[in-house]
Design an enzyme around this catalytic site. Structure first.
Site, PDB file in Angstrom:
ATOM      1  N   LYS A  31      56.718  99.141  66.890  1.00 54.15           N
ATOM      2  CA  LYS A  31      56.485  97.703  67.033  1.00 54.15           C
ATOM      3  C   LYS A  31      57.718  96.888  66.618  1.00 54.15           C
ATOM      4  O   LYS A  31      58.011  95.849  67.184  1.00 54.15           O
ATOM      5  CB  LYS A  31      55.247  97.309  66.211  1.00 54.15           C
ATOM      6  CG  LYS A  31      53.964  97.846  66.865  1.00 54.15           C
ATOM      7  CD  LYS A  31      52.731  97.706  65.999  1.00 54.15           C
ATOM      8  CE  LYS A  31      52.688  98.703  64.911  1.00 54.15           C
ATOM      9  NZ  LYS A  31      51.443  98.875  64.196  1.00 54.15           N
ATOM     10  N   ARG A  45      43.581 107.989  65.541  1.00 53.44           N
ATOM     11  CA  ARG A  45      43.955 108.521  64.212  1.00 53.44           C
ATOM     12  C   ARG A  45      42.911 108.143  63.181  1.00 53.44           C
ATOM     13  O   ARG A  45      42.578 108.932  62.282  1.00 53.44           O
ATOM     14  CB  ARG A  45      45.314 107.946  63.779  1.00 53.44           C
ATOM     15  CG  ARG A  45      46.493 108.607  64.442  1.00 53.44           C
ATOM     16  CD  ARG A  45      47.759 107.819  64.198  1.00 53.44           C
ATOM     17  NE  ARG A  45      48.082 107.637  62.807  1.00 53.44           N
ATOM     18  CZ  ARG A  45      48.868 106.655  62.318  1.00 53.44           C
ATOM     19  NH1 ARG A  45      49.412 105.785  63.138  1.00 53.44           N
ATOM     20  NH2 ARG A  45      49.108 106.561  61.035  1.00 53.44           N
ATOM     21  N   HIS A  53      59.318  92.985  57.432  1.00 50.27           N
ATOM     22  CA  HIS A  53      57.973  93.519  57.655  1.00 50.27           C
ATOM     23  C   HIS A  53      57.441  94.140  56.371  1.00 50.27           C
ATOM     24  O   HIS A  53      58.150  94.851  55.670  1.00 50.27           O
ATOM     25  CB  HIS A  53      58.033  94.591  58.754  1.00 50.27           C
ATOM     26  CG  HIS A  53      56.734  95.288  58.980  1.00 50.27           C
ATOM     27  ND1 HIS A  53      55.743  94.773  59.777  1.00 50.27           N
ATOM     28  CD2 HIS A  53      56.246  96.459  58.489  1.00 50.27           C
ATOM     29  CE1 HIS A  53      54.710  95.594  59.788  1.00 50.27           C
ATOM     30  NE2 HIS A  53      54.987  96.624  59.016  1.00 50.27           N
ATOM     31  N   ASP A 109      50.305 102.369  70.758  1.00 52.47           N
ATOM     32  CA  ASP A 109      50.039 102.448  69.315  1.00 52.47           C
ATOM     33  C   ASP A 109      48.591 102.063  69.019  1.00 52.47           C
ATOM     34  O   ASP A 109      47.937 102.672  68.170  1.00 52.47           O
ATOM     35  CB  ASP A 109      51.001 101.545  68.532  1.00 52.47           C
ATOM     36  CG  ASP A 109      50.679 101.567  67.035  1.00 52.47           C
ATOM     37  OD1 ASP A 109      50.768 102.659  66.440  1.00 52.47           O
ATOM     38  OD2 ASP A 109      50.314 100.521  66.476  1.00 52.47           O
ATOM     39  N   SER A 160      54.475 104.493  64.213  1.00 55.51           N
ATOM     40  CA  SER A 160      53.590 103.367  64.527  1.00 55.51           C
ATOM     41  C   SER A 160      54.256 102.046  64.124  1.00 55.51           C
ATOM     42  O   SER A 160      54.335 101.099  64.906  1.00 55.51           O
ATOM     43  CB  SER A 160      52.263 103.573  63.783  1.00 55.51           C
ATOM     44  OG  SER A 160      51.498 102.413  63.802  1.00 55.51           O
TER      45      SER A 160
HETATM   46  N1  URA Z   1      50.842 100.158  59.691  1.00 56.33           N
HETATM   47  C1  URA Z   1      50.990 100.466  61.004  1.00 56.33           C
HETATM   48  O1  URA Z   1      51.358  99.610  61.800  1.00 56.33           O
HETATM   49  N2  URA Z   1      50.717 101.711  61.394  1.00 56.33           N
HETATM   50  C2  URA Z   1      50.310 102.684  60.551  1.00 56.33           C
HETATM   51  O2  URA Z   1      50.094 103.800  60.968  1.00 56.33           O
HETATM   52  C3  URA Z   1      50.156 102.361  59.199  1.00 56.33           C
HETATM   53  C4  URA Z   1      50.448 101.067  58.783  1.00 56.33           C
END
Ligand code: URA
Length: 434
Positions: free
Chosen positions: A187, A168, A82, A161, A183
């Site tokens: 995932k 946010r 990722h 999220d 966050s």
């Molecule tokens: N990428 C994400 O998935 N979440 C964040 O808060 C920042 C970058």
């Protein structure tokens, strides 16, 4: 239990219990906690941080808000690579076939690009008839067959999220390390893998502007991994210039294919080789990262990795002949050449500015609704540390719609910082945290 007490405890730096965190998040998910209370909690977290224990519970509760994808029928060592988002980042295009050729598999969720950063989904969708897996079953099938499986994020993966990120965004709490860490990791934890390798980009155009910030994000994500019993490794890589030479969609696919043919830009090669070696080490094939390099060379030189890429393209509904004939990919009609305004060394390439220069001609999305032009992009011909003469060709802009091309050119010129100071070639891999 009252939400106001939870907010107050967070405000005052008092450690929250697992029950309090779960209560807050699940009540917010169910619409029982209003945005203003969650916003207040997020701001308190921004200032007070979270302990590792709080962070693990927070992340696991986020993960459990939606579907969890497992692959009981996939019998391969699974790598989830990722990136936190970069410019010219075509690592997945090159690394997924390499991992497969090395006897591992990638089965991962990928994202679309927004703003100055690109997304893996967009790059592959530039290939005519290419279809991403849309179900877990499809993903398993193609990953079993080719060792490569990519699927887009659905609304059912960590829905909490999505809700919290949107909040946010409007209450100035995106740049909070524990919130970013949870966050991203919620995932990653929602999909089965044997190792999660995070490429945290550092510098201009990246979420993390400094190495210290990046290191602290990395350590928090590793702590979450430990708490969740998952193997997490982090590479900190430089984003003070775009990765490789091409920024776009089809043009980045071409650069990824060229890499699989052994024609690499040095920086892309360093990132891909490092991550692939980390995967080999996690699987127990090697003990030191350097031992991975000849194994990767072998799957490139033998054409094995390129063959996997072809199979993946074919299984995804597209024509594998693109590998040998790039005219089968979308082609831009026009080219605008960009020449250096002065002589000297390239000190820096403002990455965010280059990303935006590509976005305004249609390679990226200004808003979620923007329609992409897959053919267009920017090729940078000179990288940081190189010497240039005034009037020398430094970049090419491939475009169709001329509306913003002058604007794009000015952004490219502004992005190139050329002076007499000279500079050592920038390091690509800044750190590796295992
Ligand atoms: N990428 C994400 O998935 N979440 C964040 O808060 C920042 C970058």
């Amino acid at each position: 239990m009252r939400v106001v007490d939870i907010i107050q405890n967070k405000r005052d730096g008092i450690k929250l219990t697992d029950e309090e965190i779960k209560f807050l998040l699940n009540s917010y998910k169910d619409g029982k906690v209003p945005d203003y209370q969650m916003a207040s909690f997020l701001m308190a977290t921004y200032f007070q941080d979270m302990t590792d224990e709080e962070l693990v519970t927070f992340t696991m509760t986020m993960r459990d808000s939606g579907d969890i994808i497992t692959f009981p029928d996939l019998d391969k060592f699974l790598v989830d690579k990722h990136s936190t988002g970069g410019v010219g980042d075509k690592v997945t295009v090159a690394i997924a076939p390499i991992l497969s050729a090395l006897g591992m598999a990638t089965a991962k969720l990928s994202g679309k690009g927004l703003g100055h950063t690109g997304g893996t989904i967009d790059k592959f969708e530039s290939i005519k008839n290419f279809k991403f897996s849309s179900t877990k079953e499809d993903l398993t099938k193609i990953a079993n067959k080719t060792g490569v499986g990519l699927m887009g994020y659905s609304d059912n993966i960590v829905p909490l999220d999505k809700k919290i990120y949107a909040l946010r965004d409007v209450v100035a709490t995106v740049p909070s390390i524990p919130l970013i860490a949870s966050s991203i990791m919620s995932k990653k934890l929602a999909i089965q893998s044997n190792v999660i390798i995070l490429d945290v980009k550092v510098g201009d155009g990246a979420f993390m502007k400094t190495i210290d910030e990046a290191r602290s994000l990395a350590n928090r994500m590793i702590a979450i991994g430990k708490g969740a019993n998952r193997d997490v490794k982090v590479v900190l890589s430089n984003m003070d210039e775009p990765l490789g030479y091409n920024i776009g969609n089809a043009t980045e696919i071409i650069e990824g294919i060229e890499a699989l043919k052994g024609n690499w830009s040095e920086d892309l090669k360093e990132v891909v080789y490092t991550i692939a070696s980390l995967a080999l080490k996690s699987k127990g094939v090697i003990k030191n990262l350097e031992e991975g390099y000849p194994l990767i060379d072998e799957v490139i030189n033998s054409g094995k990795a390129l063959q996997v890429f072809k199979e993946f393209i074919k299984e995804s509904g597209a024509d594998p002949a693109i590998v040998d004939d790039y005219t089968l990919l979308p082609q831009a009609k026009n080219t605008l050449e960009v020449y250096a305004l002065n002589s000297g060394h390239i000190h820096r390439i403002k990455t965010e500015e280059i990303g935006k220069a590509a976005m305004v001609i249609g390679a990226g999305r200004e808003t979620k609704e923007s329609v992409l032009d897959y053919a267009v992009g920017i090729e940078i011909l000179k990288k940081v540390g190189e010497k240039v003469e005034k009037g020398e060709l430094i970049a090419k802009i491939f475009y169709n719609d001329p509306t913003n091309v002058e604007n794009s050119k000015n952004m490219v010129l502004d992005a190139y910082v050329i002076d007499d100071k000279g500079i050592d070639k920038v390091k690509t891999i800044l750190d590796i945290i295992e």
